[in-house]
Design a protein around this motif. Structure first.
Motif: not given
Lengths: 319, 319, 319, 319
Positions: D157-169, C64-69
């Motif tokens: 997240a990798y594709s955009h170099e973003k930090t993700s916050i995931i809320e779980v039960m 998934g996503g894009t390896i090229l970002r």
């Protein structure tokens, strides 16, 4: 027309339930009483016919297979059986029939039409080999199932640097093999529509190995030969040890994916509309990306052809 | 100890990457330099040994197979090979080794220990057949893969009212077959640990049919016989037409599930701790639901046994 | 043309990697040197451009996503940035560019074309909202992800007899919501393309309840309002307690399915062919089920329209 | 004892159906008549009690949720309701009850015991927060669902170099968050059992960024705070733009995995055995990897504790 029936025939495929559901709901929406025939033509001959209500098709759109079950019936090929089938429907005042299945099922459907019963066909088989349509319900889900399996096999093939030979379904057609091969970057794809020579397969395996591929995949359509035969040839000719996986009936099952639920729903509803509009003796089909229909006779004349440009693309991308 | 290495050996299994990752990260965390040996003992003999940094194990916890690849090595059984292996490690100042694999791999590990190399073993094989531990990394994921496949096969089995015979892996052990059978309500489960008679299988199929089951499933462990043999017997004895699916290498692949990632991570880290604490010559194991360890020799004495109470439970729930 | 580059821009979508892979492999096959630009237009301005070999695109078709970002770049809207981008490519003798992205990305591509750089666009976004094409890479996989989630939510909704409101992506378009709703038999589908009145939603919920549905589902496209707003309205107007799930970025990820790998592969290869044939200044598109292309200007004029017959079908099947 | 009943209460969880199935089949196997109570204690008070035959539990082992549905009942806390419940069962000559649920459900079960009804409890909740047992049915499947989601979120997240916050039960427990964090290599895991300081979270994010991680993940248990609160703090303190995903009820659904089908099946059968052996007033539990049981009173005294060594492991592996 006040009462219609639906049946599934031949090999089952994911998305058939979406078509059944849509036919039942559209029928009810149009004021009809809708019946389900269990076990295909065999069940029709046995009078295994029950009313279908809204609740009978609740929660089935996501289920694989066919809730109406299916069968292959030899005796239905006899004229007397066909008359008997029409009688069974007449006894229940059922005036129209939706048949979901493949080429063989549509031959039966044409016979019923000739004898006066309005019938509409919906193409459903994972093999995608039905004359007169670009698409049959279930194909896309089957390809997804094959991709999932190959993605898994790849993990272990990579870990052992082994070449894997994967045998997929398709009867006489190479569609599943071609899509699976293109979508996984298989080194070689062996389909009935393109003559195959073991030396080409070997060339492609060797090229992949030289490029450093550690998880070389060969896809073979069941319509050509068994994976074991390819394994044997590779063993004999280049002493290559390979692993064989025959995916088998796994490919027929599984939750239908979005595409098959969508095409199934559209065709199921449209089949009822065609019956009501008097456009029977025809089957639904996908042409140019759209859902349309054509007479059984005309559809039967067209031979389903694989898209050879995809085969060329697959060759060029994995060379 | 300043430098250690990790290798995977024998059949690959999902979760091995979690163990590799944890060993590398724990090693780095403890101030060690960690190396990866490619292709198991074979790669060790070839000196295929590279430094592993944090980035080399990023994004691998969710990947099936083993990034270090694996192999079976016949020549490693020779004493001279074992000395050669130790030399290769000494050349790089590597003083400890983590071996992830099965019984065969641990035999090799013991030989290295006897020759003075500190080694710790981590049990990894989908077959769950390793002496001295209740659990081997990869088993749980393999069972999940089998369940997914059976859930799919069931769709089409139901649609055609066919009995399906499903052959699963496990080498000499019936663990995969037993879990798969219990978790899918199979009519019959054929495992090496329980003598099987075809008449009992027939009785159970007939009982299932009488109860109205339309998707009767029989699971056979590869350690007993092939599914084709069962098919033939059923054909001959009761003229029952069945469908065979041999799941094959599919079962080895796939994203490791939570359980295998967890056990793999715990064992990978613990293996490094054991090396540093001087507790080598031992393997990690699961006992009474906890992760612990025991000397290779002691582990080798225990024979892995299947939980026969689960077999009884499976029989009683599907009778 | 001897050297070309590929970049991904805007929101990522599953299947972009299949397009990157196909462009690189087709380029190499045609004797070109192919470069990858990291981080979209932003990376282009920074000269983050690296050669792409066969091995760089091995094993990416299933990711998934894009390896090229990718990125969104505000400064790229300035003319001077566009000239700078062309300079960066010229410095490396790169004469053609493939841009994979959405409407915004294609505006940038047009600017580069106007300034003399041959560019071809490939539509990629899960929202399926790009002008001039019936399909954008990633849409089908995103719908699959939504269906999987809804199938899960349904289990617990059924168990508690709760109505669930599910908010899906799509920006200004209702395609994801419509497909998801039709494919799960949602009681109500709220999309930007059809005016919505809470009283209609209420009527449909009540009808579903009266029919005995225990797992009533409402799908709302993010382009209309938040699921929380619908929840609040239902609470106020009919004191109905509902559960909200906002699927969020989950929808953007995941292994691309067969359809997106197929369309991505075809478009990636075709984009290179168009560059070589001098057909630049255009984007690839799906029309009438076929892959073709049209000039950016013409594509920009067409407004992407949802298939309202599907909306009518969804209403009729779940009423 | 000739007649027993089964009910599910509180939040549903995957694997409850395996327990229901096993209880029904074991009951029938032991010559009992088994009844199902719909909608938990609420349904018990309404007398919503029906006979369960073999066919009622066919094909349910792989289904999420509970076919008996569930509810939370306030009025059942009243003594008069509890007497009423016992009366409803007596009217049908039902002499024993299996209750599948969580702490709250077992409080109700104890009240019924005190009033003379033999009851056995089976721990079922995805939160894994039940006193007196190491494991509750559904936890493992819920963690799998969370891992699948995070694996998807990671792509984008990798594709955009973003930090993700995931809320779980998890209600008051951090088990799901801890497992999910450990199994995905999350940079930071925020659970109720360990005091959290935003500066530590920041340190860990920055370390991950410095190491080159492009898909930084933070997991927060719902029992601590919302993901939105963490997002806001990170925005304010270090101007970091993050993405929030709240997984929600998705986590409760889905096909139960092998582990939950297995534990569910074992406990369901064992619960019936306990009723017949007179060991009522107790609940089943997992201790030291084995299935056993203890009196409700004793179980209630033990507080479920998270395994803090796993938390330490998670910290060390992702640091």
């Amino acid at each position: 027309m006040r009462r219609i029936a639906v049946l599934t025939s031949g090999g089952d495929s994911p998305g058939m339930n979406a078509a059944i559901r849509a036919a039942v709901l559209r029928g009810i929406d149009k004021g009809l009483e809708v019946f389900g025939v269990y076990n295909g033509y065999e069940g029709l001959l046995e009078g295994n016919i029950v009313p279908m209500k809204r609740k009978n098709v609740g929660g089935i759109i996501q289920r694989g297979g066919t809730i109406l079950r299916t069968s292959r019936s030899d005796r239905f090929k006899l004229e007397e059986s066909q008359f008997e089938a029409i009688r069974k429907l007449k006894d229940l005042d059922i005036e129209g029939l939706v048949v979901i299945g493949g080429d063989g099922s549509f031959k039966g459907a044409m016979k019923l039409c000739e004898k006066g019963l309005p019938v509409v066909g919906i193409p459903g088989t994972i093999d995608n080999d039905i004359s007169g349509t670009d698409y049959s319900i279930g194909f896309n889900t089957a390809v997804s199932t094959v991709l999932d399996a190959i993605d898994k096999i790849r993990d272990t093939a990579y870990s052992h640097e082994k070449t894997s030979i994967i045998e997929v379904m398709g009867r006489g057609a190479g569609d599943i093999a071609l899509w699976a091969g293109l979508c996984t970057g298989a080194a070689s794809i062996i389909i009935p529509e393109a003559a195959y020579q073991i030396k080409d397969v070997i060339t492609r395996i060797q090229a992949a190995r030289e490029r450093g591929d550690k998880d070389c995949i060969i896809i073979v359509a069941e319509g050509v030969c068994s994976a074991e035969e390819i394994k044997k040839e590779l063993q004999e000719q280049i002493q290559l040890e390979t692993r064989v996986v025959v995916l088998g009936f796994l490919q027929r099952g599984g939750t239908p994916n979005a595409y098959d639920r969508m095409i199934g729903s559209q065709m199921g509803a449209k089949a009822v509309d065609l019956l009501l509009d008097g456009n029977h003796g025809s089957m639904l089909c996908v042409k140019d990306g759209k859902i349309t229909y054509s007479p059984f006779e005309e559809a039967a004349k067209e031979v389903h052809e694989i898209d050879m440009s995809l085969y060329q693309l697959a060759l060029s991308l994995s060379s």
